[in-house]
Scaffold this active site. Structure first.
Site, mmCIF file in Angstrom:
data_model
loop_
_atom_site.group_PDB
_atom_site.id
_atom_site.type_symbol
_atom_site.label_atom_id
_atom_site.label_comp_id
_atom_site.label_asym_id
_atom_site.label_seq_id
_atom_site.Cartn_x
_atom_site.Cartn_y
_atom_site.Cartn_z
ATOM 1 N NE ARG A 197 -3.598 -0.434 2.683
ATOM 2 C CZ ARG A 197 -3.172 -0.688 3.923
ATOM 3 N NH1 ARG A 197 -2.402 0.175 4.566
ATOM 4 N NH2 ARG A 197 -3.525 -1.806 4.531
ATOM 5 C CE1 TYR A 247 -12.204 18.861 -14.096
ATOM 6 C CE2 TYR A 247 -11.759 17.914 -11.939
ATOM 7 C CZ TYR A 247 -12.067 17.760 -13.280
ATOM 8 O OH TYR A 247 -12.222 16.500 -13.797
ATOM 9 C CG ASP A 281 -6.269 21.487 -10.586
ATOM 10 O OD1 ASP A 281 -5.390 21.155 -11.405
ATOM 11 O OD2 ASP A 281 -7.395 20.958 -10.563
ATOM 12 C CE LYS A 291 -8.076 15.478 -17.370
ATOM 13 N NZ LYS A 291 -8.408 16.532 -16.418
#
Ligand code: PLP
Length: 425
Positions: A85, A139, A211, A236
């Site tokens: 993890r 966003y 962001d 992206k």
């Protein structure tokens, strides 16, 4: 329109990179090749030689040498076998590479999507009773996280106009803890004065998070411009091929520790296969961005000559809104921008335009090698002021283009066919 190279001082790149580098700081083009390729992640102990890329280490269990070794534990940072993890060498190599590209970052935390990165970052930095300020062009899922997820934990939020610096300073109150920035704004593409906003936040003890998905570290050095935390969707540009989802947060030391702790409590981990794909994408990131940014500017320039278009919202286009700040602060652009249709167009004309396009797919996301187009309605997006200025003179109907690696002339001819279809009924 290409990426101006920069030589930031004091990056951790040379310290972390064990490729035999002599400690010299490299330009971004070189960093994109070297970053994250520590020799110990590309070789087998006792075996001379190495491979070029860190292999895909698929692992849940990490084995310890002995019960004594197990009892000793491991430092909570990348580069130490502990349990799946916390990732393994493939994920560490990607995180390491992103840290090397982000001047001022202590480290990078990976998330299964950009939205997961935003949610975990805000949860980590805020507690009940705190207030978050969100830029009004954020966003959409970021606003939903603020209004839905965070509100449920007793964290309040208000929107601010990112183009009103004094208004922002006046809004910061005693419970304001974090400000969420984004530039250019999603869909409407306003460029805001991030250095000024981040400086005000810092002066008032407010943590600034940006962001930075549009520009990424090659186009805008967010921490060097005063932000504390920078995040982006790797889905992206870094992925770049429309075949993976991932997010990353790079931060200064105190915030990184908080975000890492929360990410671990939330059980966030990315697969090594996806990390290897993201690393592959990273190697060509600079080239792809240079090309898509230049093609976007060419298409944008052509759009300004079209009678069907009332405004082109493309930060790297000379004379476009925000181009002055873009010139001042950014070292590169990308293929994503919007335009507004002139008065007289209605939704069905816009639909005919989009449906006629053959090279542009209709779909969300962006940053892949292929071009995309979606309808956007900028007038309804902001709660505080209409954008773009003068939008009332146009139809108020927008289109967002994500320019890929196709030929600019072919894309322009495709749009030309689309505009011709607008007149048909
Ligand atoms: C797409 C996007 C995200 C979210 O990324 P996912 O990987 O799709 O979750 C965050 N911010 C911006 C600006 C985006 O365009």
């Amino acid at each position: 329109m290409g990426h101006r190279s920069r030589h930031p001082q004091g990056n951790r790149a040379s310290r972390l990179n064990e490729n035999g580098s002599n400690g010299e700081t490299h330009a971004n083009a070189t960093r994109l090749v070297e970053a994250g390729r520590r020799k110990q992640w590309r070789s087998v102990p006792g075996q001379p030689g190495s491979v070029v890329n860190p292999p895909v280490w698929r692992a849940s269990t990490h084995l310890y040498e002995s019960t004594e070794d197990l009892a000793k534990g491991r430092p909570n940072e990348d580069g130490h076998f502990y349990y799946g993890r916390r990732g393994g060498p493939t994920q560490w190599a990607l995180a390491d590479a992103l840290t090397e590209l982000e001047e001022g970052a202590e480290g990078t935390e990976l998330f299964p999507s950009g939205v997961a990165a935003i949610a975990a970052t805000l949860l980590a930095l805020l507690k009940p009773g705190d207030e978050l300020l969100v830029c009004d062009n954020a966003y959409e899922p970021t606003r939903s996280i603020a209004a839905g997820l965070l509100a449920g934990y007793g964290i309040t939020h208000r929107s601010f106009d990112p183009l009103d610096i004094e208004g922002f300073a006046a809004m910061i109150g005693p419970s304001t803890r974090v400000v969420m920035l984004e530039s250019p704004g999603s869909l409407t593409m306003e460029v805001s004065d991030i250095p000024a906003l981040a400086a005000i936040a810092r002066e008032k003890g407010v943590v600034s998070v940006i962001d930075n998905t549009w520009a990424g570290p090659l186009g805008f050095a967010a921490l060097a411009h005063g932000c504390d935390v920078t995040l982006m969707s790797l889905t992206k540009h870094v992925g770049g091929h429309s075949d993976l989802m991932m997010g990353a947060v790079s931060a200064r030391a105190p915030q990184l520790a908080q975000i890492r702790r929360h990410a671990q409590m939330l059980g966030q981990v990315v697969s090594p296969d996806d990390a290897a794909l993201a690393l592959r994408g990273l190697r060509t990131l600079g080239l792809r961005l240079e090309r898509t940014s230049a093609t976007a500017a060419e298409v944008a320039r052509w759009l300004t000559t079209r009678p069907e278009v009332s405004a082109v919202l493309c930060p790297q286009l000379g004379g476009a809104p925000g181009n002055d700040l873009w010139q001042r602060d950014f070292t590169g652009g990308c293929g994503l921008f919007s335009f507004v249709l002139a008065a007289g167009a209605d939704k069905s004309a816009r639909a005919r335009l989009l449906d006629r396009l053959e090279l542009f797919g209709i779909g969300f996301s962006w940053g892949g090698y292929e071009s995309l187009a979606i309808p956007v309605d900028p007038a309804g997006l902001h709660s505080l002021r209409p954008w773009p200025p003068g939008i009332d003179e146009g139809s108020g109907l927008g289109v967002r283009l994500a320019i890929g690696l196709e030929d600019a002339g072919d894309l322009i001819r495709d749009l030309e066919r689309g505009f011709a279809a607008m007149g048909e009924s």
